[in-house]
Design a protein around this motif. Structure first.
Motif, short mmCIF file in Angstrom:
data_model
loop_
_atom_site.label_atom_id
_atom_site.label_comp_id
_atom_site.label_asym_id
_atom_site.label_seq_id
_atom_site.Cartn_x
_atom_site.Cartn_y
_atom_site.Cartn_z
N THR A 43 37.59 41.58 50.55
CA THR A 43 38.67 40.70 51.02
C THR A 43 40.01 41.14 50.44
N GLN A 44 41.07 40.72 51.10
CA GLN A 44 42.44 41.09 50.70
C GLN A 44 43.23 39.80 50.47
N PRO A 45 43.19 39.27 49.23
CA PRO A 45 43.79 37.95 49.00
C PRO A 45 45.31 37.94 48.96
N ARG A 46 45.93 39.12 48.72
CA ARG A 46 47.38 39.08 48.54
C ARG A 46 48.01 40.40 48.95
N ILE A 47 49.13 40.30 49.66
CA ILE A 47 49.97 41.46 49.97
C ILE A 47 51.38 41.12 49.54
N ARG A 48 51.97 41.98 48.76
CA ARG A 48 53.37 41.86 48.36
C ARG A 48 54.10 43.14 48.74
N PRO A 49 55.41 43.14 48.74
CA PRO A 49 56.13 44.38 49.08
C PRO A 49 55.85 45.52 48.11
N TRP A 50 55.33 45.22 46.91
CA TRP A 50 55.13 46.23 45.89
C TRP A 50 53.65 46.58 45.63
N SER A 51 52.72 45.76 46.07
CA SER A 51 51.30 46.08 45.84
C SER A 51 50.41 45.16 46.67
N THR A 52 49.15 45.59 46.78
CA THR A 52 48.14 44.72 47.36
C THR A 52 46.85 44.86 46.56
N GLN A 53 46.01 43.84 46.65
CA GLN A 53 44.72 43.86 45.98
C GLN A 53 43.61 43.57 46.98
N LEU A 54 42.47 44.21 46.74
CA LEU A 54 41.25 43.90 47.47
C LEU A 54 40.20 43.45 46.45
N VAL A 55 39.42 42.46 46.82
CA VAL A 55 38.36 41.96 45.95
C VAL A 55 37.04 42.52 46.44
N VAL A 56 36.28 43.14 45.52
CA VAL A 56 35.06 43.86 45.88
C VAL A 56 33.87 43.25 45.13
N PRO A 57 33.04 42.44 45.79
CA PRO A 57 31.85 41.91 45.13
C PRO A 57 30.76 42.99 45.05
N THR A 58 30.21 43.21 43.87
CA THR A 58 29.16 44.21 43.72
C THR A 58 28.01 43.62 42.91
N ASP A 59 26.92 44.38 42.83
CA ASP A 59 25.77 43.94 42.03
C ASP A 59 26.02 44.11 40.54
N HIS A 60 27.20 44.63 40.16
CA HIS A 60 27.61 44.72 38.76
C HIS A 60 28.84 43.85 38.50
N GLY A 61 29.02 42.84 39.30
CA GLY A 61 30.16 41.95 39.14
C GLY A 61 31.31 42.32 40.07
N THR A 62 32.34 41.48 40.04
CA THR A 62 33.48 41.68 40.92
C THR A 62 34.36 42.82 40.41
N LEU A 63 34.77 43.69 41.34
CA LEU A 63 35.76 44.73 41.05
C LEU A 63 37.04 44.39 41.82
N TRP A 64 38.17 44.83 41.26
CA TRP A 64 39.46 44.65 41.90
C TRP A 64 40.06 46.00 42.24
N PHE A 65 40.45 46.14 43.49
CA PHE A 65 41.13 47.35 43.95
C PHE A 65 42.62 47.05 44.02
N LYS A 66 43.44 47.94 43.49
CA LYS A 66 44.90 47.76 43.55
C LYS A 66 45.54 49.00 44.11
N ALA A 67 46.51 48.80 45.01
CA ALA A 67 47.27 49.89 45.61
C ALA A 67 48.75 49.55 45.51
N PRO A 68 49.50 50.16 44.59
CA PRO A 68 50.94 49.89 44.49
C PRO A 68 51.72 50.62 45.58
#
Length: 326
Positions: A43-68
């Protein structure tokens, strides 16, 4: 330093199906190489002019993807380096793509800001952690700048000030931060004071070092009772005391919590320097940080839409105006 709106804008780019597919494929390939498995939709909970994050559920816990955005694409490489230089204070990313500026990190859990009862003590502790990090990083200038970290040391500021005035004056009049000629002249009338402040900062007992750029309780968390820092997109190589600008603003709000004098005492305790040295540097930062913070905001909005400029675009000029205060 000029505004050349991107087509599409950053936020339009990262909201597109093509970009999402490319990012998701990288995430899935990376997670697979780690021996993890994605367990649910990305999922992509937030988009800003300077970055966005994606939330990645895995079998080792949640990971966060960031793209500035492009001007802040240095952040993954910077965090990777900081984790090596400050292993107790910065967590290593799970994976990075330094070319595209992509990063996967583990979920941090509760932030310091989530604990209202401990907020005062946590802010004091955070000041001490930031100061210790700065002391450790003084000797690592070249490594840090090699990641793309902006060099905003005092000697660079007068030229950046001139460039900012020209850039803000060139903004269309309908956009926030457009600089009118009369106000530009008032800024230029204070240039000699800015130059003197930069000279005072260079002669200060406080060094030029890593400056987090946005030091507050939402950008830190506890891990095994140790405070760790994250979110380095606003970071700079700058005068050390500029790191206190955001804590000063928090303390000035008059809410329950540590006083400004308590925060300064915590900071000075980590440096083993006196209030006289601090006073000289802090007074100079009234000018230097105003320019450097305006520069950060200018960079963050380089590929913003006109609607995003209307929402956040007053920040560059608002921060620059801080140097005009009596």
């Amino acid at each position: 330093m000029s505004l050349s709106p991107a087509t599409p804008s950053y936020s339009q780019l990262v909201a597109s199906d093509e970009w999402r597919q490319e990012a998701t494929e990288w995430i899935e390939d990376t997670v697979d190489r780690l021996g993890y498995r994605v367990r649910g939709p990305v999922t992509q909970p937030r988009i800003r002019p300077w970055s966005t994050q994606l939330v990645v559920p895995t079998d080792h816990g949640t990971l966060w993807f960031k793209a500035p955005c492009a001007p802040m694409r240095f952040e993954p490489a910077l965090q990777q380096l900081l984790a090596r230089l400050l292993p107790g204070l910065v967590a290593a990313p799970v994976a990075v793509d330094v070319v595209r500026g992509w990063m996967l990190t583990a979920d941090h859990g509760r932030l310091l800001a989530d604990d209202d009862a401990a907020a005062g003590d946590d802010l004091r502790d955070l000041i001490g952690v930031a100061a210790r990090a700065q002391r450790e990083l003084v000797a690592h200038r070249e490594e840090l700048l090699a990641t793309g970290l902006p060099d905003c040391s005092p000697s660079t500021i007068p030229e950046r000030f001139d460039q900012l005035l020209d850039a803000l004056a060139s903004l269309p009049p309908q956009l926030p931060s457009h600089l009118e000629a009369a106000e530009a002249d008032r800024f230029r009338s204070r240039r000699s004071e800015l130059v003197d402040a930069c000279a005072a900062m260079e002669e200060s007992q406080f060094p030029v070092t890593f400056q987090h750029g946005d030091l507050h309780l939402k950008n830190a968390y506890r891990s095994s009772e140790t405070i760790r820092l994250f979110d380095f997109g606003d970071a700079q190589w700058a005068a050390a005391v500029e790191v206190l600008a955001v804590p000063h603003a928090i303390a000035s709000q008059g809410q329950d919590g540590p006083s400004w004098s308590e925060l300064v005492a915590e900071y000075l305790g980590a440096w083993d320097l006196d209030h006289t040295a601090f006073g000289i540097a802090w007074n100079a930062s009234h000018f230097t940080h105003s320019v450097n913070r305006a520069f950060t905001w200018w960079r963050s909005l380089q590929s913003a839409t006109e609607e995003e400029w209307q929402q956040w675009g007053d920040a560059p000029l608002a921060h620059l105006r801080e140097m005009m205060r009596p």
